[in-house]
Design an enzyme around this catalytic site. Structure first.
Site, PDB file in Angstrom:
ATOM      1  N   LYS A  27       2.260   0.617   2.094  1.00  0.00           N
ATOM      2  CA  LYS A  27       1.551  -0.623   2.424  1.00  0.00           C
ATOM      3  C   LYS A  27       0.916  -1.192   1.170  1.00  0.00           C
ATOM      4  CE  LYS A  27      -2.622  -1.893   3.795  1.00  0.00           C
ATOM      5  NZ  LYS A  27      -2.704  -3.220   3.146  1.00  0.00           N
ATOM      6  N   GLU A  71      -5.693  -3.342  10.178  1.00  0.00           N
ATOM      7  CA  GLU A  71      -4.601  -3.497  11.153  1.00  0.00           C
ATOM      8  C   GLU A  71      -3.407  -2.632  10.735  1.00  0.00           C
ATOM      9  OE1 GLU A  71      -5.531  -8.156  12.321  1.00  0.00           O
ATOM     10  OE2 GLU A  71      -3.867  -7.738  10.964  1.00  0.00           O
ATOM     11  N   GLY A 118      -2.834  -0.926   7.706  1.00  0.00           N
ATOM     12  CA  GLY A 118      -3.129   0.355   7.049  1.00  0.00           C
ATOM     13  C   GLY A 118      -3.583   1.402   8.051  1.00  0.00           C
ATOM     14  N   CYS A 156     -10.915   2.143 -11.418  1.00  0.00           N
ATOM     15  CA  CYS A 156     -11.591   3.320 -10.873  1.00  0.00           C
ATOM     16  C   CYS A 156     -12.161   4.196 -11.983  1.00  0.00           C
ATOM     17  CB  CYS A 156     -10.608   4.107 -10.022  1.00  0.00           C
ATOM     18  SG  CYS A 156      -9.036   4.342 -10.849  1.00  0.00           S
ATOM     19  N   GLU A 164     -20.496   2.088  -7.367  1.00  0.00           N
ATOM     20  CA  GLU A 164     -19.325   1.532  -8.048  1.00  0.00           C
ATOM     21  C   GLU A 164     -19.357   0.009  -7.865  1.00  0.00           C
ATOM     22  OE1 GLU A 164     -15.385   2.109  -6.300  1.00  0.00           O
ATOM     23  OE2 GLU A 164     -14.644   2.644  -8.286  1.00  0.00           O
TER      24      GLU A 164
HETATM   25  P1  NAD Z   1      -9.944  -0.374  -0.142  1.00  0.00           P
HETATM   26  O1  NAD Z   1     -10.185   1.054   0.203  1.00  0.00           O
HETATM   27  O2  NAD Z   1     -10.722  -1.402   0.555  1.00  0.00           O
HETATM   28  O3  NAD Z   1      -8.394  -0.751   0.120  1.00  0.00           O
HETATM   29  C1  NAD Z   1      -7.341  -0.009  -0.446  1.00  0.00           C
HETATM   30  C2  NAD Z   1      -6.139  -0.124   0.456  1.00  0.00           C
HETATM   31  O4  NAD Z   1      -6.474   0.451   1.710  1.00  0.00           O
HETATM   32  C3  NAD Z   1      -5.690  -1.557   0.753  1.00  0.00           C
HETATM   33  O5  NAD Z   1      -4.293  -1.599   0.859  1.00  0.00           O
HETATM   34  C4  NAD Z   1      -6.315  -1.832   2.104  1.00  0.00           C
HETATM   35  O6  NAD Z   1      -5.618  -2.789   2.875  1.00  0.00           O
HETATM   36  C5  NAD Z   1      -6.214  -0.460   2.763  1.00  0.00           C
HETATM   37  N1  NAD Z   1      -7.199  -0.239   3.819  1.00  0.00           N
HETATM   38  C6  NAD Z   1      -8.421  -0.793   3.977  1.00  0.00           C
HETATM   39  N2  NAD Z   1      -8.994  -0.339   5.110  1.00  0.00           N
HETATM   40  C7  NAD Z   1      -8.132   0.532   5.670  1.00  0.00           C
HETATM   41  C8  NAD Z   1      -8.160   1.348   6.831  1.00  0.00           C
HETATM   42  N3  NAD Z   1      -9.197   1.343   7.664  1.00  0.00           N
HETATM   43  N4  NAD Z   1      -7.103   2.160   7.087  1.00  0.00           N
HETATM   44  C9  NAD Z   1      -6.049   2.196   6.254  1.00  0.00           C
HETATM   45  N5  NAD Z   1      -5.952   1.423   5.143  1.00  0.00           N
HETATM   46  C10 NAD Z   1      -6.988   0.616   4.847  1.00  0.00           C
HETATM   47  O7  NAD Z   1     -10.103  -0.464  -1.716  1.00  0.00           O
HETATM   48  P2  NAD Z   1      -9.925  -1.749  -2.651  1.00  0.00           P
HETATM   49  O8  NAD Z   1     -11.176  -2.522  -2.610  1.00  0.00           O
HETATM   50  O9  NAD Z   1      -8.650  -2.425  -2.345  1.00  0.00           O
HETATM   51  O10 NAD Z   1      -9.730  -1.038  -4.069  1.00  0.00           O
HETATM   52  C11 NAD Z   1     -10.782  -0.679  -4.875  1.00  0.00           C
HETATM   53  C12 NAD Z   1     -11.119   0.786  -4.725  1.00  0.00           C
HETATM   54  O11 NAD Z   1      -9.979   1.587  -5.050  1.00  0.00           O
HETATM   55  C13 NAD Z   1     -12.205   1.206  -5.679  1.00  0.00           C
HETATM   56  O12 NAD Z   1     -13.107   2.058  -5.041  1.00  0.00           O
HETATM   57  C14 NAD Z   1     -11.442   1.967  -6.769  1.00  0.00           C
HETATM   58  O13 NAD Z   1     -12.213   2.867  -7.494  1.00  0.00           O
HETATM   59  C15 NAD Z   1     -10.359   2.611  -5.967  1.00  0.00           C
HETATM   60  N6  NAD Z   1      -9.231   2.975  -6.830  1.00  0.00           N
HETATM   61  C16 NAD Z   1      -9.043   4.293  -7.151  1.00  0.00           C
HETATM   62  C17 NAD Z   1      -8.023   4.668  -8.029  1.00  0.00           C
HETATM   63  C18 NAD Z   1      -7.838   6.094  -8.448  1.00  0.00           C
HETATM   64  O14 NAD Z   1      -6.814   6.389  -9.060  1.00  0.00           O
HETATM   65  N7  NAD Z   1      -8.770   7.002  -8.177  1.00  0.00           N
HETATM   66  C19 NAD Z   1      -7.171   3.697  -8.543  1.00  0.00           C
HETATM   67  C20 NAD Z   1      -7.390   2.371  -8.193  1.00  0.00           C
HETATM   68  C21 NAD Z   1      -8.420   2.022  -7.330  1.00  0.00           C
END
Ligand code: NAD
Length: 495
Positions: free
Chosen positions: A185, A219, A221, A294, A396
């Protein structure tokens, strides 16, 4: 081919449908969501807004393709990944431009290197296919006991928007090389580059091996994470959502990998008041990605003896960035991804500016008028505070807001550095390498760099400690440990 206009540029779009079972399709109920260019707030494209029915179709396609795909020899699977790598390399500039347009990340400093990382990832894992091997146990002539690596089945992968194609590639390439099929996704804010990768992959892979769906997290995810036919969950995103993904995995006892958030410390010793250190701090803070990383080194601990001098240099560096159109070659720093994140970053800056014990060294709130107000452009901001114990130093921010704190002795700085529920990255700067290594070893994070603040390297086992994640990515280990399982077969030869 569809095109969209950006400032002074034309960006070539790839697919705007999702890939399910080898077909490019809309959402089952026909709903769509808009993708906005954050640098000018214009809608670039609409993609399917998928729900549970689409997830079901995609998982069924992946499950249907699994048996044949796992029987393809690893070296043949690797060969297909190498072909994909070649085409992704040819199309790297298209991927980079599209990425700049949909994410707001600058072409020169971020999306071009990211596009190169993508084809390098496919090449790296394609070349590792023959490492999917087992072991034999020395049990004597009458007993043959050996292990073999097997794929897990249908992998569900969910990625965020901040480095969307890099993060998608480090899931697609190892998962497929190990013989799994995949439903990935894409993030709702940045699905287009990921769909372009899917287009290239679909030319070389059997139908259903890779399925890429688009939609909102709550939805699409959530339905994917909860799907009973998924055999493995691989998630990159926020710690809050990651906890929910882990809870879903626990319901069915399926393996889960998590790459989550961070608030990484940077420790600068008293012998490191130098321009190269300033460059390293800026690079660790990922300013040229608007610090939407991140691994951003967003807590800067500077030895008190050099704090005034070094922070003045850091502030000057931060004020020097050329901020603007992500597609302009002269741009160092582009825009924040969307209005929600932009508002969040501005709220943190506002809070810092109103804090009585905090000094604003550079930056502040973005201008409300002028060309940069056309997009979500944040201003690199440096606060100096006396304590590690306030919201901006602990949470963060995912924006270009750096908090500096002076320290006096090593025990104190290590206590502050490790006083976080995150443990993703860390950075130490000192001319005394032995001391720097000693400090690095004491930092409670999965990846610590000494005297530099660079990005991840293919081949390094990358992943966080504490609430920053579970498992490793980017290395042979990730393919073996995250995307395959080990079976032992013991044969009595004495019959
Ligand atoms: P997010 O968790 O809001 O979303 C990430 C993904 O998860 C998106 O595709 C989103 O649609 C999906 N998602 C959201 N809610 C969901 C649910 N209830 N069930 C399943 N899927 C769901 O994060 P973001 O704001 O898109 O990204 C930023 C975050 O990602 C920051 O905290 C960052 O540190 C982290 N990040 C971590 C790494 C790493 O390698 N550790 C790399 C990049 C980003």
């Amino acid at each position: 081919m569809a095109q969209t206009s950006a400032a002074n540029e034309t960006v070539v779009l790839g697919p705007t449908r999702q890939l399910i079972g080898g077909q490019w399709v809309g959402a089952a109920d026909g709903r769509e969501l808009d993708v906005e260019c954050p640098a000018n707030k214009q809608v670039i494209a609409s993609v399917p807004r998928s729900g549970a029915e689409d997830v079901d179709r995609a998982v069924a396609a992946a499950a249907g393709a699994f048996d044949a795909w796992r029987r393809v020899s690893p070296t043949e699977r690797g060969r297909l990944l190498l072909k994909i790598a070649d085409e992704l390399e040819e199309r790297a500039e298209q991927l980079a431009r599209l990425g700049a347009h949909e994410t707001g990340n600058a072409l020169r400093t971020q999306t071009r290197p990211e596009a190169a990382f993508v084809h390098n990832t496919f090449r790296y894992f394609g070349g590792l296919a023959s490492e999917l091997k087992g072991e034999t146990l020395p049990l004597g002539d009458d007993l043959l006991s050996y292990t073999r690596r097997e794929p897990l089945g249908v992998v569900a992968a969910i990625v965020p928007w901040n480095a969307p194609v890099q993060l998608a590639s480090i899931k697609i390439a190892p998962a497929l090389c190990a013989g799994n099929t995949l439903v990935l996704k894409a993030a709702e804010d940045a699905p287009l580059g990921v769909l372009l990768i899917a287009e290239v992959c679909s030319k070389y892979l059997p139908e259903g091996v890779l399925n890429v769906i688009t939609g909102y997290g709550h939805e699409c995810g959530a339905a994917l994470a909860a799907h009973p036919r998924v055999d493995k969950l691989s998630f990159t995103g926020s710690t809050a959502v990651g906890k929910g993904i882990m809870a879903q995995a626990a319901q069915r006892i399926v393996p889960v990998s998590l790459e989550l958030g961070g608030k990484s410390p940077v420790i600068v010793c008293e012998d490191a008041d130098a321009d190269w250190v300033v460059d390293g701090i800026a690079s660790a803070m990922r300013f040229t990605r608007q610090s939407q990383s991140c691994t951003a080194g967003s807590r800067l601990f500077v030895h008190r003896k050099i704090a005034d001098s070094l922070l003045a240099k850091v502030a000057a560096k931060m004020a020097s960035y050329n901020i603007g159109d992500p597609l302009d070659e002269a741009t160092d720093m582009g825009s924040i991804i969307n209005n929600k994140q932009f508002t969040r970053v501005c709220d943190y800056v506002q809070e810092g500016m109103g804090h009585k014990d905090v000094q604003l060294l550079t930056g502040g709130l973005p201008e409300k008028d002028g060309p940069l107000s056309q997009g979500y452009f944040a201003t690199p901001t440096l606060f100096r505070s006396t304590s590690n114990d306030w919201r901006l130093a602990r949470e963060e921010i995912f924006g270009p807001v750096l908090v500096a704190i002076a320290w006096d002795d090593e025990a104190e700085v290590l206590q502050m550095a490790n006083d976080s529920h995150y443990g993703l990255a860390g950075y130490v700067f000192s001319h005394d390498t032995a001391r720097a290594i000693r400090l690095a070893q004491e930092i409670d994070s999965g990846w610590v760099q000494v005297n530099q603040g660079k990005g991840q390297i293919l081949g390094q086992p990358y992943g966080g400690f504490k609430e920053s994640g579970l498992g490793k990515e980017m290395a042979l280990h990730s393919m073996l440990e995250s995307f395959s399982r080990l079976k032992t077969i013991t044969v009595n030869l004495d019959i």
